[in-house]
Design a protein around this motif. Structure first.
Motif, mmCIF file in Angstrom:
data_model
loop_
_atom_site.group_PDB
_atom_site.id
_atom_site.type_symbol
_atom_site.label_atom_id
_atom_site.label_comp_id
_atom_site.label_asym_id
_atom_site.label_seq_id
_atom_site.Cartn_x
_atom_site.Cartn_y
_atom_site.Cartn_z
ATOM 1 N N ARG A 85 -27.274 31.207 91.701
ATOM 2 C CA ARG A 85 -28.636 31.410 91.249
ATOM 3 C C ARG A 85 -29.634 30.355 91.628
ATOM 4 N N PRO A 86 -30.882 30.708 92.412
ATOM 5 C CA PRO A 86 -31.752 29.695 93.074
ATOM 6 C C PRO A 86 -32.692 29.287 91.885
ATOM 7 N N THR A 87 -33.106 28.213 91.860
ATOM 8 C CA THR A 87 -33.875 27.200 91.026
ATOM 9 C C THR A 87 -35.121 26.724 91.731
ATOM 10 N N ARG A 135 -24.388 22.290 90.083
ATOM 11 C CA ARG A 135 -25.953 22.300 90.251
ATOM 12 C C ARG A 135 -26.445 21.420 91.429
ATOM 13 N N MET A 136 -26.785 22.168 92.270
ATOM 14 C CA MET A 136 -27.130 21.631 93.647
ATOM 15 C C MET A 136 -28.681 21.330 93.775
ATOM 16 N N THR A 137 -29.133 20.294 94.195
ATOM 17 C CA THR A 137 -30.623 19.833 94.561
ATOM 18 C C THR A 137 -30.805 19.993 96.004
ATOM 19 N N GLY A 138 -31.852 20.632 96.352
ATOM 20 C CA GLY A 138 -32.220 20.817 97.868
ATOM 21 C C GLY A 138 -32.884 19.651 98.558
ATOM 22 N N TYR A 139 -33.414 18.901 97.596
ATOM 23 C CA TYR A 139 -34.269 17.624 98.184
ATOM 24 C C TYR A 139 -34.449 16.540 97.194
ATOM 25 N N GLY A 166 -32.706 17.983 88.719
ATOM 26 C CA GLY A 166 -33.947 19.027 88.924
ATOM 27 C C GLY A 166 -34.307 19.329 87.413
ATOM 28 N N GLU A 167 -33.534 19.164 86.485
ATOM 29 C CA GLU A 167 -33.463 19.388 85.126
ATOM 30 C C GLU A 167 -34.379 18.524 84.524
ATOM 31 N N VAL A 168 -35.191 19.113 83.294
ATOM 32 C CA VAL A 168 -35.873 17.830 82.748
ATOM 33 C C VAL A 168 -35.120 17.143 81.712
#
Length: 453
Positions: A85-87, A135-139, A166-168
């Motif tokens: 799933r993209p976020t 959970r991967m972060t792209g930047y 990337g989560e709050v």
């Protein structure tokens, strides 16, 4: 379309992608990065899992069938992708583990997976038995913090920062009632506190502050505070008044329990949240700006005052949760050198947030009894990233976070806007801040607590 036109269009698209990647990484991710990342994961998945040792050999049944059919031995099997799933900041990959695999192996391989999939960061967590989530972060989401437009706010649960995945990151006072916030000068500790006040201002909660730096941090926000103290003498009186309020609240709870054989279980309570709404006292959040100023002493008179202060603080953090009193303690150091009672006080502070510190000993004050890895992560916070911190709790879990920059003007505006929500707390009227220079019609009518029956 001619070949030349196609080449020009391709060059324009590539140039736009490069500009976005440098100047607006979030826009680049949503337009180009997410598609490229999903393609890399799909194409490289099997080879990456094999190279990282995250596969299992074929079962005996498959080997026997291959021998019977005179075929080559089957390859090792990778975990099955259940969902991708993209976020807005990366990808979420949910995997079904094969028999014999362990979630710890994936947690230990996150750095190799990050390089293999060309992602900025990867965090692994177990969803349930046999299912993990990558959970991967792209930047680098902590380079320029952008909180989501819609963040969950329910009860006393408020968003305070952005996590590295990337989560709050939320602060839930009912789940983690008391917290410690450490940080050196210019580390972002005050900005974190300011952001807390800004988020708490619209809620039905009383704010009480102790700021022994002559009130420079909290007194500009005074219109939203029910009580403030700017020196240790007033702080001692204010803390003892809070202890008295806590005792009175417990009397209200006991009076309303009325436990008998025919009382339904749902009506038996041991804290304020089970009381009828018309009897429930306003919850209180106590913010202590610099705890060292309350613990230092230079003569016998100050020693007696210090004992009063520390005793009251320890009682509040030990017993205050059920009475709806929550404590946020800030400081540059919080070690045993501050005197008796400090270690006992620190042990009751479940939540821990540590910004950049100047030495490893300061980091150990926050996380030595929780996680050695968190201590190492705290010492690696760069100077050029104020507001970046490591957040943990007594379970041993920790995560890197960064608070969005909140100026004093933004915090003051929020407090002034919601000044009508400031309750008058019985017993704390002597510590209610005086607001000079304001006409009577400029000060909103205060909210009073319901009188106990």
């Amino acid at each position: 379309m001619s070949t030349n036109s196609f080449l020009v269009l391709a060059l324009v698209v590539v140039a736009a992608a490069l500009v976005l990647r440098r100047l607006r990484p979030a826009w680049y991710w949503l337009t180009f990065g997410v598609v490229l990342a999903m393609g890399r994961v799909v194409v490289r998945y099997a080879s990456v899992m094999d190279a990282c040792g995250l596969t299992v050999p074929p079962s005996r049944l498959r080997l026997a069938l291959a021998r019977m059919a005179n075929r080559p031995a089957p390859d090792s099997r990778c975990p099955r992708i259940v969902r991708m799933r993209p976020t807005r900041t990366g990808l979420v990959l949910r995997l079904k583990l094969r028999p014999g695999q362990d979630a710890f192996d994936f947690a230990a391989s996150t750095d190799r997976l990050r390089h293999s999939f060309s992602m900025h960061g990867i965090a692994s967590r177990e969803i349930k038995s046999g299912v993990i989530e990558l959970r991967m972060t792209g930047y680098d989401v902590l380079k320029r913090v952008q909180m989501p437009a819609k963040a969950e706010r329910e009860g006393l649960r408020i968003p305070v920062a952005l996590r590295e995945d990337g989560e709050v990151h939320y602060r839930d006072y009912q789940e983690v009632p008391h917290s410690l916030n450490l940080g050196a000068t210019k580390s972002g500790k005050s900005v974190f506190q300011r952001h807390l006040v800004k988020e708490l201002a619209p809620l039905h909660v009383a704010l009480v502050g102790i700021d022994c730096k002559e009130g420079v941090e909290l007194f500009p926000l005074a219109r939203r505070f029910s009580a403030l103290a700017d020196n240790p003498d007033d702080a001692a009186g204010l803390l003892e008044a809070l202890v008295k309020r806590m005792a009175d609240t417990y009397q209200v709870i006991r009076r309303e329990q009325r436990i008998s054989a025919d009382t339904p279980d749902a009506e038996i309570t041991a804290d304020i949240w089970g009381l009828p709404e018309h009897l429930r006292p306003v919850p209180v959040v106590l913010l202590v700006d610099e705890v060292a100023e309350l613990a230092l002493l230079s003569n016998a008179a100050e020693k007696k005052r210090r004992e009063r202060i520390i005793t009251a603080l320890v009682r509040l953090v030990q017993l205050g949760r059920a009475a709806g009193i929550y404590v946020e303690i800030c400081g540059q150091r919080f070690g045993a050198e501050l005197g008796d009672g400090i270690t006992m006080l620190r042990a009751q502070l479940t939540g821990r947030v540590s910004h950049r510190v100047n030495d490893e000993a300061s980091a150990k004050m926050a996380f030595a009894d929780i996680s050695p890895d968190a201590v190492l992560a705290t010492t690696q916070i760069p100077v050029e990233r104020p507001g970046m911190a490591v957040a943990g709790d007594s379970t041993g879990g920790w995560v890197r976070i960064r608070t969005p920059h909140t100026s004093m003007r933004q915090a003051v505006t929020a407090c002034n806007t919601h000044a009508h929500r400031t309750p008058v707390l019985e017993g704390l009227e002597p510590f209610r801040p005086v607001l000079p220079g304001l006409d009577a019609f400029d000060v909103p009518a205060p909210v009073t607590e319901p009188a106990p029956a």
